[in-house]
Design an enzyme around this catalytic site. Structure first.
Site, PDB file in Angstrom:
ATOM      1  N   TYR A 152      -0.764  -0.679  10.597  1.00  0.00           N
ATOM      2  CA  TYR A 152      -0.971  -0.943   9.176  1.00  0.00           C
ATOM      3  C   TYR A 152       0.216  -0.449   8.347  1.00  0.00           C
ATOM      4  O   TYR A 152       0.740  -1.175   7.496  1.00  0.00           O
ATOM      5  CB  TYR A 152      -2.270  -0.275   8.712  1.00  0.00           C
ATOM      6  CG  TYR A 152      -2.616  -0.542   7.276  1.00  0.00           C
ATOM      7  CD1 TYR A 152      -3.148  -1.770   6.891  1.00  0.00           C
ATOM      8  CD2 TYR A 152      -2.430   0.434   6.305  1.00  0.00           C
ATOM      9  CE1 TYR A 152      -3.482  -2.023   5.566  1.00  0.00           C
ATOM     10  CE2 TYR A 152      -2.764   0.194   4.974  1.00  0.00           C
ATOM     11  CZ  TYR A 152      -3.298  -1.024   4.617  1.00  0.00           C
ATOM     12  OH  TYR A 152      -3.622  -1.274   3.304  1.00  0.00           O
TER      13      TYR A 152
ATOM     14  N   SER B 133       0.862  -1.181   0.000  1.00  0.00           N
ATOM     15  CA  SER B 133       0.000   0.000   0.000  1.00  0.00           C
ATOM     16  C   SER B 133       0.895   1.227   0.000  1.00  0.00           C
ATOM     17  O   SER B 133       2.067   1.133   0.390  1.00  0.00           O
ATOM     18  CB  SER B 133      -0.863  -0.005   1.269  1.00  0.00           C
ATOM     19  OG  SER B 133      -1.455   1.251   1.503  1.00  0.00           O
TER      20      SER B 133
END
Length: 190
Positions: free
Chosen positions: A159, A146
């Site tokens: 994350y 990501s």
């Protein structure tokens, strides 16, 4: 004839989102596809959706799999290689955030679970898919990263750390596995 005809692919996180979209495309392009996720009902529904777009002769199957469980990953890899005896593509797409919020308020269990889901899950998939690929002459492994693996996102420390870990894991895996004909890359949606 498609370029992927006769290939075998495993897509973790294949029950929804990017994983499901990827599985549909692989099957439409002629690859035998196995999807993996933790929720069997979602997997059954996803398999039906994939079969609607799959090329003729393509098999579509699923494995209930928690990617943080080595035994589950072994089963998923074995199931994915069943149609052809090999494995050509692994898309380690399973991941997510189980902790959102300030670092100082982080629940340790949720923070660790996010790291495990992203890094350990990707590691286990690579660990068990790579030998199968090497035995059949190579393949392609894709890790789901990501932009959060490169740029900070407030309130998403676990994350971001997990996705950054995937970035380095993929680099190391590419270095180790390239000589065996296995290409390893990461994608960064967002």
């Amino acid at each position: 004839m498609s370029d992927l005809e006769g290939y075998a692919a495993l897509v973790t996180g294949g029950g929804s989102g990017i994983g499901l979209g990827t599985a549909k495309r692989l099957a439409a392009d002629g690859a035998h596809v196995t999807i993996a996720s933790r929720t069997e009902d979602r997997l059954r529904q996803a398999v039906a959706e994939i079969r609607e777009v799959a090329a003729g002769g393509v098999t579509v199957d699923y494995a209930v799999c928690d990617v943080t469980s080595e035994d589950d990953v072994k089963v998923a890899v074995a199931k994915a290689q069943a149609p052809t005896g090999g494995l050509d593509v692994l898309f380690a797409c399973a991941g997510g955030a189980l902790h959102l919020g300030p670092i100082v308020d982080a629940d340790l269990a949720s923070w660790k679970a996010t790291i495990d889901l992203n890094i350990v899950g990707t590691f286990l998939c690579i660990k068990h898919a790579a030998p199968v690929m090497a035995a059949s002459g190579g393949g392609s492994i894709i890790g789901m990263s990501s932009i959060a693996g490169r740029s900070t996102h407030r309130l998403m420390s676990a994350y971001c750390t997990g996705k950054a870990g995937i970035e380095m894991l993929v680099k190391v895996a590419a270095d180790e596995l390239g000589a065996q004909g296995i290409r390893v890359n990461a994608v960064q949606p967002g």
